[in-house]
Design a protein around this motif. Structure first.
Motif, short mmCIF file in Angstrom:
data_model
loop_
_atom_site.label_atom_id
_atom_site.label_comp_id
_atom_site.label_asym_id
_atom_site.label_seq_id
_atom_site.Cartn_x
_atom_site.Cartn_y
_atom_site.Cartn_z
N ASP A 286 0.50 -1.25 -0.40
CA ASP A 286 -0.34 -0.10 -0.24
C ASP A 286 1.11 1.28 0.06
OD1 ASP A 286 -1.97 1.88 0.57
OD2 ASP A 286 -1.11 2.03 2.51
N LEU A 288 0.09 3.84 0.59
CA LEU A 288 0.46 5.41 2.37
C LEU A 288 1.33 4.53 3.16
CD1 LEU A 288 -0.87 8.00 2.85
CD2 LEU A 288 -2.87 6.50 3.22
N THR A 289 0.65 3.50 3.66
CA THR A 289 0.57 3.40 4.77
C THR A 289 2.47 1.77 4.72
OG1 THR A 289 -0.40 1.10 4.78
CG2 THR A 289 -1.21 2.74 5.38
N GLY A 290 2.59 1.04 3.41
CA GLY A 290 3.53 0.56 3.71
C GLY A 290 3.63 -0.80 4.08
N ASP A 334 -5.32 11.16 5.64
CA ASP A 334 -3.70 10.10 5.48
C ASP A 334 -3.64 10.42 6.40
OD1 ASP A 334 -4.68 9.62 3.06
OD2 ASP A 334 -3.77 10.96 1.69
N GLN A 335 -2.70 11.30 7.61
CA GLN A 335 -1.98 11.25 7.99
C GLN A 335 -2.83 10.45 9.45
OE1 GLN A 335 -0.82 15.46 9.82
NE2 GLN A 335 0.86 14.16 11.58
N ARG A 338 -1.58 6.35 8.36
CA ARG A 338 -0.66 5.85 8.80
C ARG A 338 -0.03 5.39 10.23
NH1 ARG A 338 0.24 9.65 4.42
NH2 ARG A 338 1.32 11.91 5.79
N ARG A 339 -1.03 6.41 11.32
CA ARG A 339 -0.37 6.62 12.58
C ARG A 339 -1.48 5.27 13.33
NH1 ARG A 339 -0.55 12.22 15.64
NH2 ARG A 339 0.81 13.32 14.09
N ALA A 341 -1.89 2.54 11.35
CA ALA A 341 -1.47 1.93 10.59
C ALA A 341 -0.24 1.01 12.00
CB ALA A 341 -0.72 1.53 9.23
N ARG A 356 -3.07 -3.24 4.48
CA ARG A 356 -4.64 -2.43 3.82
C ARG A 356 -5.25 -2.97 2.87
NH1 ARG A 356 -4.28 3.39 1.68
NH2 ARG A 356 -6.73 4.58 2.39
#
Length: 449
Positions: A286, A288-290, A334-335, A338-339, A341, A356
């Protein structure tokens, strides 16, 4: 074909025979083979790999200082075995032997060896060597002129390997100032002197094994070209041919350009493999999150379905996430994703897989996990997300929860999409029941939890 009859017939002519199958394993040999290669007596066996045969061969012929490189010699011998199309001669156990090979019907190879001379029978070419007072080789002769007219660097050597004649192309190729530099020298000595004065010690170390293989062994296999490194990142291909009397002549070709192209091609291929692996990894991640994405999840679920269960699939949908996008914008959303995740990753067990799916939906695959521990992990996830608000720039702060559906599976061939659909339905039921809850998916018809 009756190979045993052929082996016996060749024995009567003093010709050695050995047959190998398509996997390069020994099938049959005759008595003459053991006479010419006594190191195999009592050791060679049907089904033996040719590499074992080569190892015995080289253990008996390598000098002690070359034994550390025996694997390189074996590799070169195996390459000659696989690529031979023309007969060549070599010295073994005091005999000059000529070897020929032909493909075997149905796969494999038939090889025969014939003794062409004994080492003691070798006679020098009829060229007078200079006396001790001379400073070089004899003046140009008809043979010398013939060498000069050739388009390749060329040499003629006596039965001891000393260079008798060499053309100007040879002198230029090996950086020799004049023919006097050849006086009484063997080809191996010429090459070794070049390496002894090579300015780069790293290059000497890098090619030490290649040099040993070429000078100690490959040069003895007349008619089988070998490659030799020279200082300055140069490479030569040398083809030596030997007469029955032991004299030899050789052609020397500069293949440095070819080797550079091969090296560049290998580097390019390696770079392409790295890029392909990176691309493959990126298509399974993904952006965005990796985290892993849906594509990689399908492969994992298909593998787990074939293993005895139970396994658990957690379908996670964030509660309250829409307010982040509406009030703080998509960059803030988006931030938060990520947090979130990162928090989810701290909740799963070692060996679990976090994915994800997209939007605010996540999945966790828990191998070898029953209902009770799966629910425990799910509750831990809900608490970890909700207990601490997500504080963002601009003074925004959001408390995010989660609803989770759990689907047990394993030991049955169930499509990954069906597992995801069941877990998604259970997650939706958790949302309808008040959010921040865990619901178990109903087992498939006829199935068990």
């Amino acid at each position: 074909m009756d190979f045993q009859l052929t082996a016996d017939l060749l024995d009567s002519l003093g010709i050695a025979l050995c047959i190998f199958d398509g996997q390069e394993r020994t099938v049959l040999w005759n008595a003459s083979f053991l006479r010419l290669f006594p190191e195999h007596e009592g050791h060679v066996r049907a089904g033996e790999p040719y590499t074992d045969n080569l190892r015995r061969f080289y253990l008996g012929r390598l000098a002690p200082e070359d034994l550390p490189y025996i694997d390189r010699f074996i590799a070169d011998g195996l390459q000659r075995f696989r690529s031979q199309t023309q007969p060549f001669v070599f010295l073994h156990q005091g005999r000059w032997l000529r070897v020929a090979a032909a493909p075997r019907p149905g796969g494999g190879q038939v090889r025969i060896w014939l003794q062409v001379a004994a080492a003691d029978d070798a006679k020098d070419l009829r060229i007078e060597m200079p006396s001790s007072g001379d400073v070089g080789l004899p003046p140009l002769s008809d043979t010398q002129q013939m060498l000069e007219d050739m388009g390749e660097a060329a040499t003629v050597m006596d039965g001891e390997g000393r260079i008798l004649l060499a053309n100007d192309r040879f002198l230029a190729l090996y950086g020799l100032p004049s023919r006097s530099a050849l006086h009484g020298s063997t080809y191996a000595q010429i090459v070794q002197r070049l390496w002894d004065t090579a300015p780069d010690p790293q290059e000497r170390l890098q090619h030490r094994e290649n040099l040993a293989a070429a000078l100690r062994d490959a040069a003895l296999f007349a008619g089988a070209p070998f490659e030799l490194p020279l200082p300055g990142h140069r490479w030569l291909r040398v083809a030596m041919n030997r007469s029955a009397g032991g004299q030899s002549y050789a052609l020397h070709t500069d293949i440095s350009g070819i080797k550079r192209n091969e090296s560049e091609l290998r580097a390019s291929e390696q770079q392409l493999r790295v890029l392909a692996e990176q691309l493959r990894s990126e298509t399974q991640r993904d952006m965005l999150t990796g985290l892993l994405n849906r594509r990689s999840l399908h492969t994992l679920l298909n593998e787990l379905c074939s293993q005895p269960g139970p396994h658990a699939l957690l379908f996670i949908d964030l509660d309250g996430f829409k307010a982040v996008n509406d009030q703080a914008g998509h960059a803030a959303g988006d931030q938060v994703l990520r947090r979130a995740a990162l928090r989810l990753a701290k909740c799963v067990r070692q060996g679990d897989t976090l994915v994800r799916l997209g939007g605010d939906e996540f999945v966790v695959a828990l191998p070898h996990c029953g209902e009770a521990p799966a629910q425990q992990v799910a509750r831990h996830i809900i608490a970890a997300l909700y207990d601490k608000p997500f504080a963002l720039e601009g003074g925004h702060s959001f408390r995010i929860g989660a609803s989770i559906g759990v689907r047990l599976f394993g030991g049955a061939d169930e499509p990954a999409e069906a597992l995801l659909a069941d877990a998604d339905a259970a997650c939706y039921a958790a949302k309808r029941a008040g959010r921040g809850r865990v619901e178990m998916a109903a087992p498939p018809a006829g199935g068990r939890r």
